[in-house]
Write a protein that holds these residues in place. Sequence first.
Motif, short mmCIF file in Angstrom:
data_model
loop_
_atom_site.label_atom_id
_atom_site.label_comp_id
_atom_site.label_asym_id
_atom_site.label_seq_id
_atom_site.Cartn_x
_atom_site.Cartn_y
_atom_site.Cartn_z
N ARG A 8 46.98 44.60 -4.00
CA ARG A 8 47.16 43.11 -3.32
C ARG A 8 48.61 42.67 -3.33
NH1 ARG A 8 42.04 40.97 -2.02
NH2 ARG A 8 40.37 42.05 -2.77
N PHE A 9 48.94 42.67 -4.46
CA PHE A 9 50.72 42.07 -4.72
C PHE A 9 51.51 43.16 -3.90
CE2 PHE A 9 54.58 42.71 -7.02
CZ PHE A 9 54.86 41.40 -6.80
N LEU A 10 51.37 44.32 -3.75
CA LEU A 10 52.18 45.15 -3.04
C LEU A 10 52.07 45.00 -1.51
CD1 LEU A 10 52.16 48.59 -4.81
CD2 LEU A 10 54.28 46.90 -4.62
N ILE A 11 50.96 44.61 -1.34
CA ILE A 11 50.71 44.46 0.14
C ILE A 11 51.30 43.13 0.59
CG2 ILE A 11 48.87 44.18 2.21
CD1 ILE A 11 49.51 46.91 1.29
N ALA A 12 51.13 42.14 -0.07
CA ALA A 12 51.80 40.87 0.18
C ALA A 12 53.26 40.72 0.16
CB ALA A 12 51.33 39.83 -1.10
N THR A 13 53.73 41.61 -0.64
CA THR A 13 55.34 41.65 -0.74
C THR A 13 55.64 42.35 0.43
OG1 THR A 13 55.34 41.83 -3.08
CG2 THR A 13 57.18 42.61 -1.94
N ALA A 14 55.03 43.40 1.01
CA ALA A 14 55.35 44.07 2.46
C ALA A 14 55.15 43.12 3.30
CB ALA A 14 54.22 45.49 2.60
N ILE A 15 54.26 42.05 3.40
CA ILE A 15 54.00 41.46 4.38
C ILE A 15 55.13 40.28 4.69
CG2 ILE A 15 52.62 39.21 5.30
CD1 ILE A 15 50.03 40.53 4.04
N VAL A 16 55.59 39.88 3.52
CA VAL A 16 56.68 38.94 3.47
C VAL A 16 58.06 39.57 3.84
CG1 VAL A 16 58.29 37.80 1.65
CG2 VAL A 16 55.79 37.48 1.42
N PHE A 17 58.21 40.85 3.45
CA PHE A 17 59.48 41.73 3.82
C PHE A 17 59.37 41.94 5.41
CE2 PHE A 17 61.04 45.68 5.33
CZ PHE A 17 62.45 45.69 4.83
N CYS A 18 58.26 42.28 5.82
CA CYS A 18 58.15 42.60 7.45
C CYS A 18 58.43 41.32 8.23
CB CYS A 18 56.84 43.08 7.88
SG CYS A 18 56.70 44.86 7.10
N ALA A 19 57.79 40.17 7.58
CA ALA A 19 57.93 38.93 8.27
C ALA A 19 59.51 38.01 8.10
CB ALA A 19 56.93 37.79 7.84
N VAL A 20 60.17 38.35 7.22
CA VAL A 20 61.39 38.16 6.96
C VAL A 20 62.37 38.69 7.92
CG1 VAL A 20 63.34 37.81 5.45
CG2 VAL A 20 61.05 36.82 4.75
N PHE A 21 62.15 40.08 7.72
CA PHE A 21 62.99 41.19 8.55
C PHE A 21 62.70 40.87 10.18
CE2 PHE A 21 64.34 45.47 10.28
CZ PHE A 21 65.51 45.35 9.83
N ALA A 22 61.48 40.70 10.46
CA ALA A 22 61.25 40.36 11.89
C ALA A 22 61.99 39.18 12.21
CB ALA A 22 59.77 40.41 12.35
N ALA A 23 62.12 38.04 11.42
CA ALA A 23 62.52 36.96 11.85
C ALA A 23 64.25 37.18 11.81
CB ALA A 23 62.47 35.86 10.83
N TRP A 24 64.64 37.75 10.96
CA TRP A 24 66.05 38.31 11.09
C TRP A 24 66.47 38.93 12.19
CZ3 TRP A 24 68.76 42.19 7.09
CH2 TRP A 24 69.91 42.01 7.24
N ILE A 28 69.20 37.83 15.52
CA ILE A 28 70.01 38.70 16.19
C ILE A 28 69.85 38.77 17.52
CG2 ILE A 28 70.92 40.93 16.10
CD1 ILE A 28 70.40 41.16 12.86
N PHE A 29 68.70 38.85 17.98
CA PHE A 29 68.53 39.18 19.32
C PHE A 29 68.80 37.69 20.06
CE2 PHE A 29 65.70 38.00 22.85
CZ PHE A 29 65.87 39.05 23.89
N ALA A 30 68.81 36.73 19.34
CA ALA A 30 68.92 35.14 19.93
C ALA A 30 70.44 35.04 20.18
CB ALA A 30 68.24 34.04 19.28
N SER A 31 71.18 35.72 19.18
CA SER A 31 72.64 35.36 19.25
C SER A 31 73.44 36.29 19.87
CB SER A 31 73.24 35.41 17.77
OG SER A 31 73.06 36.65 17.16
N ALA A 32 72.82 37.72 19.88
CA ALA A 32 73.48 38.87 20.36
C ALA A 32 72.91 39.34 21.47
CB ALA A 32 73.84 39.98 19.51
N GLY A 33 71.71 39.21 21.99
CA GLY A 33 70.93 39.63 23.09
C GLY A 33 70.67 41.28 22.97
N GLY A 34 70.72 41.85 22.00
CA GLY A 34 70.55 43.27 22.18
C GLY A 34 69.20 43.55 22.09
N PHE A 35 68.77 44.50 22.91
CA PHE A 35 67.13 44.85 23.21
C PHE A 35 66.65 45.55 21.91
CE2 PHE A 35 63.96 48.15 24.28
CZ PHE A 35 63.14 47.33 24.79
N GLY A 36 67.54 46.35 20.97
CA GLY A 36 67.10 46.96 19.83
C GLY A 36 66.57 45.93 18.64
N ALA A 37 67.37 44.98 18.91
CA ALA A 37 66.84 44.02 17.81
C ALA A 37 65.61 43.06 18.25
CB ALA A 37 67.77 42.52 17.81
#
Length: 75
Positions: A8-24, A28-37
């Motif tokens: 459960r701890f590892l899954i919760a850590t993965a959720i936080v990582f994915c959410a933070v990386f998605a926000a990041w 980047i998309f909002a500032s640079a406009g790249g489709f990849g981001a």
Amino acid sequence: MSIIGFHRFLIATAIVFCAVFAAWEFRIFASAGGFGALAIGVIFAFAAAALAYYLANLTRFLNGTSHDSPWHGGQ
């Protein structure tokens, strides 16, 4: 800590990582406009949601009860 508790701890850590990386990536998309981001942000946001669903239903998945599963038509 039990193996399930650590899982459960590892899954919760993965959720936080994915959410933070998605926000990041969305930032980047909002500032640079790249489709990849944008694509990576959507993928990681979906991964965070899927992992959150898995964590919320972990007990059911571990017990193997298929009668509550939406894929088995409630049988």
